[in-house]
Write a protein that holds these residues in place. Structure first.
Motif, short mmCIF file in Angstrom:
data_model
loop_
_atom_site.label_atom_id
_atom_site.label_comp_id
_atom_site.label_asym_id
_atom_site.label_seq_id
_atom_site.Cartn_x
_atom_site.Cartn_y
_atom_site.Cartn_z
N ALA A 55 42.95 33.43 30.98
CA ALA A 55 41.83 32.67 30.32
C ALA A 55 41.51 33.59 28.90
O ALA A 55 40.37 34.19 28.92
N GLY A 56 42.36 33.70 28.19
CA GLY A 56 42.21 34.14 26.83
C GLY A 56 42.14 33.10 25.78
O GLY A 56 41.87 31.96 26.04
N ALA A 57 42.30 33.26 24.48
CA ALA A 57 42.06 32.50 23.48
C ALA A 57 43.10 30.97 23.98
O ALA A 57 42.59 29.89 23.62
N SER A 58 44.26 31.26 23.94
CA SER A 58 45.16 30.04 24.18
C SER A 58 44.86 29.39 25.27
O SER A 58 44.87 28.25 25.64
N GLY A 59 44.77 30.11 26.44
CA GLY A 59 44.54 29.41 27.96
C GLY A 59 43.11 28.75 27.94
O GLY A 59 43.14 27.75 28.32
N ILE A 60 41.92 29.24 27.33
CA ILE A 60 40.88 28.56 27.15
C ILE A 60 40.84 27.36 26.36
O ILE A 60 40.60 26.21 26.89
N CYS A 105 43.57 25.49 25.69
CA CYS A 105 44.33 24.63 26.44
C CYS A 105 43.63 23.85 27.41
O CYS A 105 43.51 22.59 27.53
N ALA A 106 42.73 24.59 28.51
CA ALA A 106 41.94 24.29 29.36
C ALA A 106 41.20 23.08 28.84
O ALA A 106 41.00 22.04 29.37
N VAL A 156 52.51 24.24 35.15
CA VAL A 156 52.01 25.73 34.94
C VAL A 156 52.24 26.06 33.41
O VAL A 156 53.18 25.87 32.71
N VAL A 157 51.01 26.49 32.86
CA VAL A 157 50.85 27.10 31.65
C VAL A 157 50.92 28.73 31.52
O VAL A 157 49.85 29.34 32.13
N LEU A 158 51.71 29.50 31.12
CA LEU A 158 51.67 30.79 31.01
C LEU A 158 51.00 31.08 29.80
O LEU A 158 51.46 30.92 28.59
N CYS A 177 51.15 22.32 23.17
CA CYS A 177 51.45 22.38 24.86
C CYS A 177 50.50 21.48 25.46
O CYS A 177 50.98 20.29 26.32
N SER A 178 49.21 21.33 25.05
CA SER A 178 48.46 20.25 26.06
C SER A 178 48.56 19.09 25.57
O SER A 178 48.66 17.84 26.19
N LYS A 179 48.94 18.81 24.19
CA LYS A 179 49.61 17.33 23.79
C LYS A 179 50.68 17.06 24.70
O LYS A 179 50.85 15.53 25.28
#
Ligand SMILES: Cc1cc2nc3c(=O)[nH]c(=O)nc-3n(C[C@H](O)[C@H](O)[C@H](O)COP(=O)(O)OP(=O)(O)OC[C@H]3O[C@@H](n4cnc5c(N)ncnc54)[C@H](O)[C@@H]3O)c2cc1C
Length: 412
Positions: A19-24, A26-27, A167-169, A403-405
């Motif tokens: 839950a850093g920049a990219s994970g947040i 994407c979520a 899963v998203v790494l 990735c989210s797209k």
């Protein structure tokens, strides 16, 4: 491995690890489209590194993002450009406006939140996450193992075991371990058979062995830095240099560090007087020596240099007016001071890491693993590292977007 041994079956949810920049980001994108998300982070609070960006001001983007500002040994620059163009600064700014984050573009094209605070950005992100019914957030929940089952993925953490179809790494890099940086994500990727390009700290201070720099601890100047290997110039730039007890730091040094990578036997040439040509400096000093024959050398030099540097250089010279070569050599030394074998200070002092999951492993249009369907890798975990100036966060947002797209397409 059989799915029946597991405690939580979440096959319809997307698990985001980190839950850093990219994970947040994407979520948030997935949640806005009503895709259920499980967001895991090993830290007690999310976005710890994001909070430290831009010295707490958050250099959130750069108006002039281009593949030229990134380094990689496995991605085609066209792929990086494509990822960035797919989520250009303009689109990012529009998204921020919709989310409630106003931005300010500086003259040098760096972009900051108008609130001038990383905390404000995180507060908006947290609000969006907390108000989403489709989110399960697992903090202090490090994912220790990630396995591919026949149809799904199995995640093992201290919070339990989870089965997910997607899963998203987004685990970031080893840089800045105090802010949560670790190589755990790359280990998860390696265990799934993904090729990882060797990592190295970058945007990092440099260790150098030099008596002169030891004397100058705490002094900050604008200097010209030239990085050389076997007399070939790798990079030249003029910016801040801060002398420290171990070597050199400052913006100029962080920027030059990105060109060192894993190379050895390099040299840095420091020009202490970058704004005066050699001949001009020589003539000006010659005139001053004639006009003020009794002036101490350190005082003569203080008109051009920080007094501590002037003192250090004055220590070894007594002017001999009959020696015409002496002044020439002295000025040459001031403008060509050699620091041999600069070495990178280490991940604990680095802003980012070079290397990471190889570009060969992911589909360039989706960042989905070529080996494992429904496994994505985003952000700094990938073998892409940007220059200072908002480029790394720009890549974190853009890679999360692409990735989210792709995930949204599979959930249609
Ligand atoms: C001091 C500092 C200042 C910076 N300033 C800027 C700046 O101004 N502008 C800019 O563009 N870039 C800046 N950067 C770089 C930028 O912060 C990173 O490039 C960016 O945060 C990368 O985003 P990410 O999502 O890939 O990784 P991160 O933001 O690092 O997030 C990864 C998350 O994954 C979690 N994690 C890792 N492994 C696991 C696991 N196994 N299980 C669960 N969770 C896990 C970590 O705890 C972390 O929260 C700065 C970096 C530092 C250190």
């Amino acid at each position: 491995m059989k799915d029946t041994t597991l405690t939580h079956n979440n096959t319809q949810k997307v698990a985001i690890i980190g839950a850093g920049a990219s994970g947040i980001f994407c979520a948030i994108t997935l949640l806005q489209h009503n895709i259920p998300v499980m967001l895991f982070d090993k830290n007690k609070n999310l976005g710890k590194k994001l909070l430290a960006t831009g010295n707490g001001r958050c250099n959130i983007h750069n108006q002039n993002t281009h593949a030229n500002h990134y380094q990689t040994s496995s991605f085609n620059p066209k792929t990086i450009q494509n990822i960035l163009q797919n989520f250009s600064f303009k689109t990012f700014a529009k998204t921020c406006q919709n989310l409630g984050i106003a931005l300010e573009i500086q003259e040098d094209s760096k972009v900051y939140p108008l609130a001038n605070s990383a905390k404000s950005v995180l507060e908006v992100f947290e609000d969006l996450l907390k108000n989403s019914k489709n989110l399960e957030m697992y903090l202090e929940s490090e994912i220790l193992e990630l396995h591919k089952t026949q149809e799904n993925f199995l995640l093992k953490s201290c919070a339990g075991e989870f089965i997910c179809s997607c899963v998203v790494l987004a685990c970031g890099s080893e840089a800045a371990p105090k802010l949560g940086g670790s190589d755990k994500g790359l280990q998860l990727a390696k265990n799934l058979g993904l090729k990882v390009i060797p990592t190295y700290p970058t945007l990092v201070p440099l260790m150098v062995e030099s008596k002169l720099t030891n004397h100058l601890k705490g002094v900050k100047i604008k200097a010209k830095l030239t990085l050389k290997k076997d007399n070939q110039i790798l990079k030249t730039l003029t910016d801040d240099v801060l002398f420290t007890d171990y070597g050199i730091s400052g913006f100029g040094v962080l920027d030059i560090s990105t060109h060192i990578k894993l190379q050895k036997d390099l040299k840095i040439i420091l020009d202490f007087v970058p704004f005066l040509e050699e001949k001009v400096l020589e003539n000006q000093l010659a005139t001053l020596i004639k006009t003020y024959p009794n002036r101490k050398t350190s005082t003569l030099l203080s008109g051009f240099l920080h007094p501590k540097i002037a003192k250090a250089f004055a220590q070894n010279i007594t002017w001999n007016p009959k020696n015409t070569k002496q002044l020439k050599q002295f000025v040459f030394g001031l403008k060509n001071f050699e620091l041999t074998n600069p070495t990178l200070k280490g991940f604990e002092n680095a802003e980012v890491s070079g290397g990471g999951v190889s570009g060969e492993e992911v589909n360039p249009n989706t960042l989905e693993s070529k080996k494992h369907k429904n496994l994505y890798v985003i952000g700094e975990m990938l073998d892409v590292v940007g220059e200072r100036g908002g480029y790394n966060l720009a890549f974190a947002w853009a890679s999360a977007h692409i990735c989210s797209k792709a995930i949204l397409d599979t959930f249609k």
